[in-house]
Structures are given as C-alpha cells and as structure tokens.
Design a protein around this motif. Structure first.
Motif, PDB file in Angstrom:
ATOM      1  N   TRP A   1       0.795  -1.222   0.000  1.00 18.70           N
ATOM      2  CA  TRP A   1       0.000   0.000   0.000  1.00 18.70           C
ATOM      3  C   TRP A   1       0.829   1.275   0.000  1.00 18.70           C
ATOM      4  CZ3 TRP A   1      -4.313  -0.692  -2.029  1.00 18.70           C
ATOM      5  CH2 TRP A   1      -4.930  -1.923  -1.925  1.00 18.70           C
TER       6      TRP A   1
ATOM      7  N   MET B   1      -6.965  -5.681   8.576  1.00 20.55           N
ATOM      8  CA  MET B   1      -7.323  -7.052   8.220  1.00 20.55           C
ATOM      9  C   MET B   1      -8.833  -7.263   8.341  1.00 20.55           C
ATOM     10  SD  MET B   1      -4.042  -8.938   9.923  1.00 20.55           S
ATOM     11  CE  MET B   1      -4.536 -10.593   9.473  1.00 20.55           C
TER      12      MET B   1
ATOM     13  N   ASN C   1     -11.023  -5.694   5.376  1.00 24.64           N
ATOM     14  CA  ASN C   1     -10.802  -6.223   4.035  1.00 24.64           C
ATOM     15  C   ASN C   1     -12.064  -6.872   3.471  1.00 24.64           C
ATOM     16  OD1 ASN C   1      -8.966  -6.652   1.822  1.00 24.64           O
ATOM     17  ND2 ASN C   1      -9.124  -8.819   2.326  1.00 24.64           N
ATOM     18  N   ASP C   2     -12.777  -7.642   4.277  1.00 21.86           N
ATOM     19  CA  ASP C   2     -13.980  -8.303   3.788  1.00 21.86           C
ATOM     20  C   ASP C   2     -15.046  -7.279   3.404  1.00 21.86           C
ATOM     21  OD1 ASP C   2     -15.421 -10.823   3.286  1.00 21.86           O
ATOM     22  OD2 ASP C   2     -16.758 -10.072   4.857  1.00 21.86           O
TER      23      ASP C   2
END
Length: 132
Positions: free
Chosen positions: A21, A49, A52-53
């Motif tokens: 990133w 983390m 992200n979904d």
C-alpha cells in the motif's frame, strides 16, 4: 498478512501491508514517519485485516444502484502516483458514477499518502472545499 500473523510475525505482516500500500518494505514498518508509532501500527493492523472483507464484498452496500449517483456535492478522488494499479481502476469506476468529481494524483506518493504527504493532501482537500 494472515499467514504472517498466524505464524507469530506481526512485524512481517505490517511490512507486507506497507509494501503493497505504498511504503517500501526493505526497512520494515519504520518507513512511515515517526517510527515511535510502530507499536500502534501493529495494534492497528488488525483493523486493516478486519475491513478487508467489507471492502472486497461491499457489505456496507456503498456501491448500490443509485448510491454514488445521488451524491449532491463536489467529490475529489485523490490518489498517490505510486498507488497500486487496482486503486486507479477503482477510482475510475467510482468517478464514472458521480456527478461532480475531480481527480488528483500526488507525485511520488503511494496509497498511504495522507500519512506520507499530509500537506499535499490537505491542500487538495482545501481546494475541493473551496470549490464546494
């Protein structure tokens, strides 16, 4: 990142995240301004983390039909010149759906440009606010 965290190597996971990133990973997490914040960055890695979904599957339904098209305000999409290719494609797709959108690219910046280039980002935000 998940593998590195599972293996008990969160520093490696953070370095991997920063490498993708917009930050070089060869010198580790301290490539961001103020290395004293590395412990905080490690704690915040779980946030990156976890979201992200949401980003991948749009569980917040931000991309719903008519959603972006209904924004009645000037929008400015700012990205770093060295952001991952996918970010440019995402920016293009978002810009196509909005009524009043400007685009800006910060030279020599990656995706973490609000952290690495705060003055440039603040200046661009000020221009967009004046335009509004």
């Amino acid at each position: 990142m998940n593998d590195a965290v599972a293996a008990g190597a969160p520093q490696d996971a953070l370095a991997d995240f920063l490498a993708v990133w917009g930050m070089p990973s060869d010198s580790g997490p301290s490539t961001l301004p103020d290395p004293s914040l590395d412990a905080r960055r490690l704690r915040q890695l779980s946030i990156a983390m976890a979201v992200n979904d949401v980003l991948v599957h749009d569980s917040a339904n931000i991309l719903r039909a008519g959603g972006l098209e209904g924004i009645d305000a000037p929008v400015l999409i700012v990205m770093g010149e060295k952001s991952p290719v996918a970010i440019g494609k995402i920016a293009d797709a978002l810009a196509e759906r909005m009524q009043d959108v400007g685009r800006a690219s910060v030279p020599d910046a990656g995706h973490m440009l609000p952290i690495t280039h705060p003055a440039e980002v603040a200046g661009l935000i000020a221009v967009n606010l004046e335009r509004a």
